[in-house]
Design an enzyme around this catalytic site. Structure first.
Site, PDB file in Angstrom:
ATOM      1  N   TYR A 176      10.587 -32.161 -61.547  1.00  0.00           N
ATOM      2  CA  TYR A 176      11.226 -33.304 -62.185  1.00  0.00           C
ATOM      3  C   TYR A 176      11.491 -34.766 -61.115  1.00  0.00           C
ATOM      4  O   TYR A 176      12.272 -34.524 -60.307  1.00  0.00           O
ATOM      5  CB  TYR A 176      12.746 -33.032 -62.640  1.00  0.00           C
ATOM      6  CG  TYR A 176      13.294 -34.090 -63.512  1.00  0.00           C
ATOM      7  CD1 TYR A 176      12.869 -35.393 -63.838  1.00  0.00           C
ATOM      8  CD2 TYR A 176      14.460 -33.720 -63.856  1.00  0.00           C
ATOM      9  CE1 TYR A 176      13.642 -36.266 -64.602  1.00  0.00           C
ATOM     10  CE2 TYR A 176      15.353 -34.692 -64.829  1.00  0.00           C
ATOM     11  CZ  TYR A 176      14.772 -36.031 -64.969  1.00  0.00           C
ATOM     12  OH  TYR A 176      15.600 -36.772 -65.786  1.00  0.00           O
ATOM     13  N   LYS A 225       7.371 -33.818 -64.347  1.00  0.00           N
ATOM     14  CA  LYS A 225       8.318 -34.838 -65.294  1.00  0.00           C
ATOM     15  C   LYS A 225       8.216 -36.165 -64.320  1.00  0.00           C
ATOM     16  O   LYS A 225       9.014 -36.337 -63.611  1.00  0.00           O
ATOM     17  CB  LYS A 225       9.473 -34.644 -65.881  1.00  0.00           C
ATOM     18  CG  LYS A 225      10.166 -35.592 -66.570  1.00  0.00           C
ATOM     19  CD  LYS A 225      11.360 -35.074 -67.331  1.00  0.00           C
ATOM     20  CE  LYS A 225      12.261 -36.171 -68.159  1.00  0.00           C
ATOM     21  NZ  LYS A 225      13.426 -35.705 -68.418  1.00  0.00           N
TER      22      LYS A 225
END
Length: 300
Positions: A134, A162
């Site tokens: 992330y 992400k």
């Protein structure tokens, strides 16, 4: 591992006294599942993980897993200051039926690329679940460069990234470089995202909250079925709340992201609840702004 579509990072309902509201959590999970979410991220940024104790985060995984394991993909937010802590959370998530984990670089420290690589390498080697890396610059102070993301994509358990950037060029560059090696989440649900998804495909969006219910996963459902105009309408609603409630850097305009999304759930009669200190619930005037946005979209 079949993560794709709209997977919201959901809020964590707290009571006024700050306690985890298990009853509200159960109702929220039931509603999100019923609205057709393609998966859920638990204890992510929107879930207020920094204000939870380790035992509370594990209790959140346990309650969610007991209710939804096997019904849709569950991804556990395991961000932490050390790999050892992240591994412990990942092991708990695996015990409670989760399908993968989401991890940022360690916040506050601003580690170097080599330090970040070592952090993820330790997590990859030390626990059993697939990893979504992330990149979240507003929360970590680190914006991982493409060459680092390319190195991370080669780790055994890294299956997704992400890329939470508001820079369209940066996202597109990441997607083109890595989409054949890992899943890349972060497609915007607007004209730019729709054009990219139509032309080159894509994996999906790990959005915040899922507060528009079925509208948000239906962006992808319609896209996959070739109903482009219907997808465009759904995406425009998601874009409307982003523009009204967030800055271009994806920071809340009049409160924290969790506070805004919880208020949005509350005004729809859904279990939002309170944020936990040091965050504060949005004030009455801003709650009315949220209500106006949702009314304009036909949600209330």
């Amino acid at each position: 591992m079949d993560w794709r579509g709209y997977l919201p990072a959901i809020t964590t309902p707290f009571a006024r006294d700050g306690a985890l509201d298990h009853q509200a959590l159960g109702r929220l999970l039931e509603w999100l599942h019923g609205e057709g979410m393609h998966g859920l991220v638990i204890a992510g940024t929107t879930g207020e993980w920094p204000s939870m104790t380790p035992d509370e985060r594990v209790a959140l995984f346990a309650a969610t897993g007991a209710q939804l394991t096997g019904k849709l993909p569950l991804i556990a937010g395991c961000s932490a200051f050390t790999a050892r802590e992240a591994i412990a959370f990942a092991e708990a998530a695996a015990t409670h039926g989760f399908d993968g984990i989401l991890v940022t670089p360690p916040p506050y420290f601003r580690p170097s690329p080599d330090e970040i690589y070592g952090f993820y390498a330790d997590i990859s080697a030390g626990q059993p679940l697939p990893i979504c890396v992330y990149n979240w610059p507003p929360g970590t102070g680190v914006d991982m460069p493409l060459d680092l993301l390319e190195r991370l994509a080669d780790l055994e358990k890294v299956v997704a990234i992400k890329q939470s950037t508001s820079d369209l060029r940066r996202f597109v560059t990441t997607y083109f470089a890595l989409s054949e090696r890992v899943r890349v989440f972060g497609h915007t649900m607007d004209e730019y995202g729709l054009a990219l998804l139509e032309a080159r495909g894509g994996d999906g969006t790990m959005g915040a909250g899922g507060v528009l219910g079925r509208t948000q996963p239906d962006f992808y459902n319609h896209l996959w079925a070739g109903r482009i105009e219907k997808a465009r309408i759904c995406g425009s609603q998601d874009r409307a709340i982003l523009d009204a409630w967030y800055t271009v850097d994806l920071v809340g305009r009049f409160g924290s992201g969790p506070a805004i999304l919880k208020a949005a759930l509350d005004v729809q009669g859904l279990p939002g609840g309170h944020v936990r200190a040091p965050l504060r619930d949005v004030g009455a005037d801003d709650r009315e702004r949220i209500r106006e946005t949702l009314a304009a979209l036909g949600r209330i």
